[in-house]
Design a protein around this motif. Structure first.
Motif, mmCIF file in Angstrom:
data_model
loop_
_atom_site.group_PDB
_atom_site.id
_atom_site.type_symbol
_atom_site.label_atom_id
_atom_site.label_comp_id
_atom_site.label_asym_id
_atom_site.label_seq_id
_atom_site.Cartn_x
_atom_site.Cartn_y
_atom_site.Cartn_z
ATOM 1 N N LEU A 150 10.668 77.956 25.070
ATOM 2 C CA LEU A 150 12.016 77.919 24.497
ATOM 3 C C LEU A 150 11.991 78.209 23.004
ATOM 4 C CD1 LEU A 150 13.512 74.786 26.327
ATOM 5 C CD2 LEU A 150 14.064 77.190 26.729
ATOM 6 N N VAL A 151 10.991 77.670 22.315
ATOM 7 C CA VAL A 151 10.861 77.944 20.877
ATOM 8 C C VAL A 151 10.594 79.418 20.641
ATOM 9 C CG1 VAL A 151 9.412 77.542 18.856
ATOM 10 C CG2 VAL A 151 10.130 75.620 20.259
ATOM 11 N N LEU A 152 9.681 79.995 21.406
ATOM 12 C CA LEU A 152 9.357 81.415 21.249
ATOM 13 C C LEU A 152 10.575 82.297 21.507
ATOM 14 C CD1 LEU A 152 5.837 81.617 22.966
ATOM 15 C CD2 LEU A 152 6.351 81.844 20.525
ATOM 16 N N THR A 153 11.374 81.919 22.517
ATOM 17 C CA THR A 153 12.510 82.761 22.906
ATOM 18 C C THR A 153 13.715 82.576 21.995
ATOM 19 O OG1 THR A 153 11.791 82.658 25.221
ATOM 20 C CG2 THR A 153 14.056 83.368 24.802
ATOM 21 N N PHE A 154 14.180 81.341 21.869
ATOM 22 C CA PHE A 154 15.455 81.102 21.195
ATOM 23 C C PHE A 154 15.321 80.857 19.691
ATOM 24 C CE2 PHE A 154 16.210 79.933 25.620
ATOM 25 C CZ PHE A 154 17.365 80.645 25.885
ATOM 26 N N ALA A 163 13.618 75.828 15.250
ATOM 27 C CA ALA A 163 12.390 75.560 16.004
ATOM 28 C C ALA A 163 11.931 74.121 15.826
ATOM 29 C CB ALA A 163 11.287 76.520 15.575
ATOM 30 N N THR A 164 12.135 73.556 14.672
ATOM 31 C CA THR A 164 11.668 72.196 14.393
ATOM 32 C C THR A 164 12.712 71.464 13.555
ATOM 33 O OG1 THR A 164 10.512 72.927 12.391
ATOM 34 C CG2 THR A 164 9.238 72.867 14.440
ATOM 35 N N GLY A 165 12.483 70.156 13.398
ATOM 36 C CA GLY A 165 13.337 69.354 12.523
ATOM 37 C C GLY A 165 14.423 68.613 13.273
ATOM 38 N N TYR A 166 15.109 67.758 12.537
ATOM 39 C CA TYR A 166 16.172 66.948 13.112
ATOM 40 C C TYR A 166 17.256 66.733 12.067
ATOM 41 C CZ TYR A 166 18.613 62.847 14.969
ATOM 42 O OH TYR A 166 19.587 61.975 15.418
ATOM 43 N N LEU A 174 27.284 69.524 14.549
ATOM 44 C CA LEU A 174 26.782 70.792 15.074
ATOM 45 C C LEU A 174 25.291 70.943 14.807
ATOM 46 C CD1 LEU A 174 29.691 73.263 14.172
ATOM 47 C CD2 LEU A 174 29.142 72.270 16.398
ATOM 48 N N GLY A 175 24.862 70.536 13.619
ATOM 49 C CA GLY A 175 23.438 70.599 13.303
ATOM 50 C C GLY A 175 22.633 69.674 14.185
ATOM 51 N N TRP A 176 23.169 68.485 14.445
ATOM 52 C CA TRP A 176 22.500 67.536 15.335
ATOM 53 C C TRP A 176 22.372 68.109 16.742
ATOM 54 C CZ3 TRP A 176 25.013 64.942 19.508
ATOM 55 C CH2 TRP A 176 24.237 63.957 20.115
ATOM 56 N N ALA A 177 23.456 68.708 17.253
ATOM 57 C CA ALA A 177 23.421 69.297 18.595
ATOM 58 C C ALA A 177 22.435 70.463 18.656
ATOM 59 C CB ALA A 177 24.820 69.763 18.991
ATOM 60 N N ALA A 178 22.402 71.267 17.587
ATOM 61 C CA ALA A 178 21.500 72.421 17.572
ATOM 62 C C ALA A 178 20.037 71.995 17.585
ATOM 63 C CB ALA A 178 21.786 73.281 16.350
ATOM 64 N N THR A 179 19.712 70.916 16.850
ATOM 65 C CA THR A 179 18.314 70.480 16.804
ATOM 66 C C THR A 179 17.886 69.777 18.091
ATOM 67 O OG1 THR A 179 19.035 68.444 15.670
ATOM 68 C CG2 THR A 179 18.240 70.256 14.304
ATOM 69 N N LEU A 180 18.840 69.269 18.866
ATOM 70 C CA LEU A 180 18.494 68.566 20.102
ATOM 71 C C LEU A 180 18.577 69.448 21.344
ATOM 72 C CD1 LEU A 180 20.020 64.970 19.929
ATOM 73 C CD2 LEU A 180 17.695 65.711 19.458
ATOM 74 N N LEU A 181 19.205 70.606 21.231
ATOM 75 C CA LEU A 181 19.445 71.433 22.421
ATOM 76 C C LEU A 181 18.148 71.847 23.108
ATOM 77 C CD1 LEU A 181 21.455 72.782 24.249
ATOM 78 C CD2 LEU A 181 21.492 74.754 22.705
#
Length: 313
Positions: A150-154, A163-166, A174-181
């Motif tokens: 998933l990291v390689l693709t998206f 790819a990383t972080g929270y 929106l940032g929270w949702a993006a980091t958890l998706l």
């Protein structure tokens, strides 16, 4: 119902106590070089001895244990041996991150697995076979491999998600949702595969019961029979499966948080284990045990509400 809940609660308290005791004894059997590990190889024998006394490791094991237990009962799990941070504060700061990921995953697993499992049980035929094949493939894929793909693709190829972080929800929803998706997706795939198969089996067992054929004979619509009667009786096994999935997700979060560099309980556990930080590890073990007991208690109450026979047993 009240006596049912009390029995489950007392059993949970006893379980947490046993887990804490066994874990404490096992961890303190390997603390011989902790003081030197903290001070470094250049520390003198006097410094090591002073640090050992400061940590209380020179006292008998039972004295250390009852001292820790007395503090733990008040919510004080001590101080980290390596960074002098309060264990309670560390847990309070990290637990919401992990729980937000795990709870999001279990909600998605519940919704998708119920739909897939019930559909496979009711429709049968080629659709059932396709769902089973997809479930087996999803279960066979390691969640860390899925996370990397998933990291390689998206993240690296499409650059759609970080790819990383929270990002805390207090800063940006929106940032929270993006980091958890991506982390949640990594946890969901295997969980859906396992839960869907179990729910399918439970639904098939219910649909084969005589009272289901009687309901059909009385002219009730298939949708009414499935939604109002079959699902209620299949809910017990489904709830049990979801509770097991929740516990499995807590374990899976350890790996997933490392892959996505999420500062949750999983990352904290790995760092504490690598450093031999006993107070921090004990706090994590006890809190996780309490969490598992509470989840099982809620599931038992839900099962008792759905099926009165459980309360009698």
């Amino acid at each position: 119902m009240l006596s049912f809940v009390i029995r489950r609660l007392l059993a949970g308290v006893a379980l947490v106590f046993v887990i804490a005791t066994i874990t404490y004894v096992l961890m303190h059997s390997s603390t011989g070089n902790v003081a030197r590990n903290i001070l470094g190889e250049n520390a003198t024998a006097e410094q090591v001895a002073a640090k050992t006394t400061e940590l209380g490791l020179d006292q008998p094991l039972l004295t250390q244990y009852f001292s820790w237990l007395g503090n733990a009962l008040t919510g004080n799990f001590g101080i980290s041996w390596y960074n002098s941070e309060s264990v309670t504060a560390a847990l309070v700061g990290r637990m919401p991150i992990t729980l937000s990921m795990v709870i999001s995953a279990i909600i998605v697993i519940a919704l998708i697995s119920v739909v897939l499992g019930v559909t496979a049980a009711v429709k049968g035929g080629w659709l059932d076979r396709v769902i089973q094949v997809v479930s087996v493939v999803g279960f066979a894929l390691p969640n860390f491999w899925v996370a990397l793909m998933l990291v390689l693709t998206f993240s690296l190829s499409l650059r759609l998600l970080p790819a990383t972080g929270y990002v805390p929800p207090s800063e940006s929803i929106l940032g929270w949702a993006a980091t958890l998706l991506l982390p949640v997706t990594s946890l969901v795939l295997g969980g859906v595969a396992s839960a869907a198969q179990q729910i399918r089996g439970a639904t098939i067992d219910v649909l084969r019961q005589d009272y289901i054929r009687t309901l059909h004979a009385r002219g009730l619509s298939p949708q009414s029979v499935v939604l109002k009667h079959a699902l209620r009786n299949a809910a017990g096994p489904a709830l049990t499966v979801l509770s097991l999935q929740f516990i499995a997700l807590l374990g899976g979060a350890v790996v997933i948080e490392r892959v996505f560099a999420i500062p949750g309980i999983g990352t904290l556990t790995v760092n504490a284990a690598l450093g031999g930080d006993v107070p921090l590890l004990m706090g994590i073990v006890v809190v996780m045990a309490i969490l598992v007991v509470l989840v099982n208690l809620v599931i038992d109450i839900a099962n008792g509400w759905v099926n009165p026979k459980v309360r009698v047993q």
